[in-house]
Design an enzyme around this catalytic site. Sequence first.
Site, mmCIF file in Angstrom:
data_model
loop_
_atom_site.group_PDB
_atom_site.id
_atom_site.type_symbol
_atom_site.label_atom_id
_atom_site.label_comp_id
_atom_site.label_asym_id
_atom_site.label_seq_id
_atom_site.Cartn_x
_atom_site.Cartn_y
_atom_site.Cartn_z
ATOM 1 N N TRP A 99 94.554 90.725 26.654
ATOM 2 C CA TRP A 99 95.118 92.071 26.636
ATOM 3 C C TRP A 99 94.207 93.009 27.415
ATOM 4 C CZ3 TRP A 99 99.543 94.398 25.670
ATOM 5 C CH2 TRP A 99 99.554 95.795 25.538
ATOM 6 N N LEU A 100 94.799 93.822 28.301
ATOM 7 C CA LEU A 100 94.057 94.805 29.078
ATOM 8 C C LEU A 100 94.415 96.198 28.578
ATOM 9 C CD1 LEU A 100 94.574 93.376 32.690
ATOM 10 C CD2 LEU A 100 92.609 93.037 31.182
ATOM 11 N N ASP A 201 100.538 91.092 46.523
ATOM 12 C CA ASP A 201 101.688 91.902 46.083
ATOM 13 C C ASP A 201 101.165 93.187 45.460
ATOM 14 O OD1 ASP A 201 104.288 92.626 45.565
ATOM 15 O OD2 ASP A 201 104.551 91.313 43.838
#
Length: 297
Positions: A99-100, A201
Amino acid sequence: MDSSLQEALVAPNGLLAGETLESVHPVSGGCIHRAWRLSLRGGRTVFAKSGTSQAIDLFEVEADALESLHDHASPELLVVPRPLGFCQTEAHAVLLLPWLELGAGNATALGRGLALLHQRSSVAPESHRFGWHRDGFIGAGPQPGGWRDRWGDAFTELRLLPQLKLGRSWGLNLEDCLPLLEALASHLNRLLITPSLVHGDLWGGNAGALSDGRGTIFDPAAWWAHHEVDLAMTHLFGGFSKDFYRAYNSVIPAQQGFEDRIEIYNFYHLLNHANLFGGGYIEQSKACLRSLVRRLI
């Protein structure tokens, strides 16, 4: 998240074997798959991306790219989440990542960290050819693997040509495009470039600042390329500040001719968006094609 997928994750042979799911909350932002915040007993939090079982190919490619970027990043400045694993059930596929915690800090660490990734990877032992070792994806579109010794050949043959072939479905005449591909290849082959590992991207939705001030990038379409392709895409949809560019250029100064190459490199992304979404991207792609023909032929 489907209850059967939750059960599969915490099963004895699951990615979260031995853990207890306390809560599962949807996370916004994805346009292809669904995203979730998984809270585990003991306080650990995990990010999950899920889709149909057919999504396993995309998740495998993404995990591979994240591993490579993670290995070349400077973690004190730039966090690339290292995959925790991916799996497939009869009905679903899932990719687990740390999780960031995103914040609202400035983009200095992101810019400097990205430049160091490009710079350090360019002197890595594997940095000797342009391309990627496997077929992959750019969003939901195909991004072929393969290798080329010269940059212009790699960009035109591995990136532009496959997209132009797909563009025949909305009216592109491939034969008319071949002289431009030849001119682009010749133009880019003259550049003296060492391959760098790039995100591939890099629009604003795939990068950010963490709550601790570091930058982060995710959802890559990585390959070994000219480092400018990442910078060029940051100009396509906006969202990157002057602090980001100043920090990047403090490590890798802007190269002569970069402003002219932005249009060339973003032609790839316009074509991909036209092939995926149609609409106004088709006209943008055609306008870019005409502009490049005027410039180079």
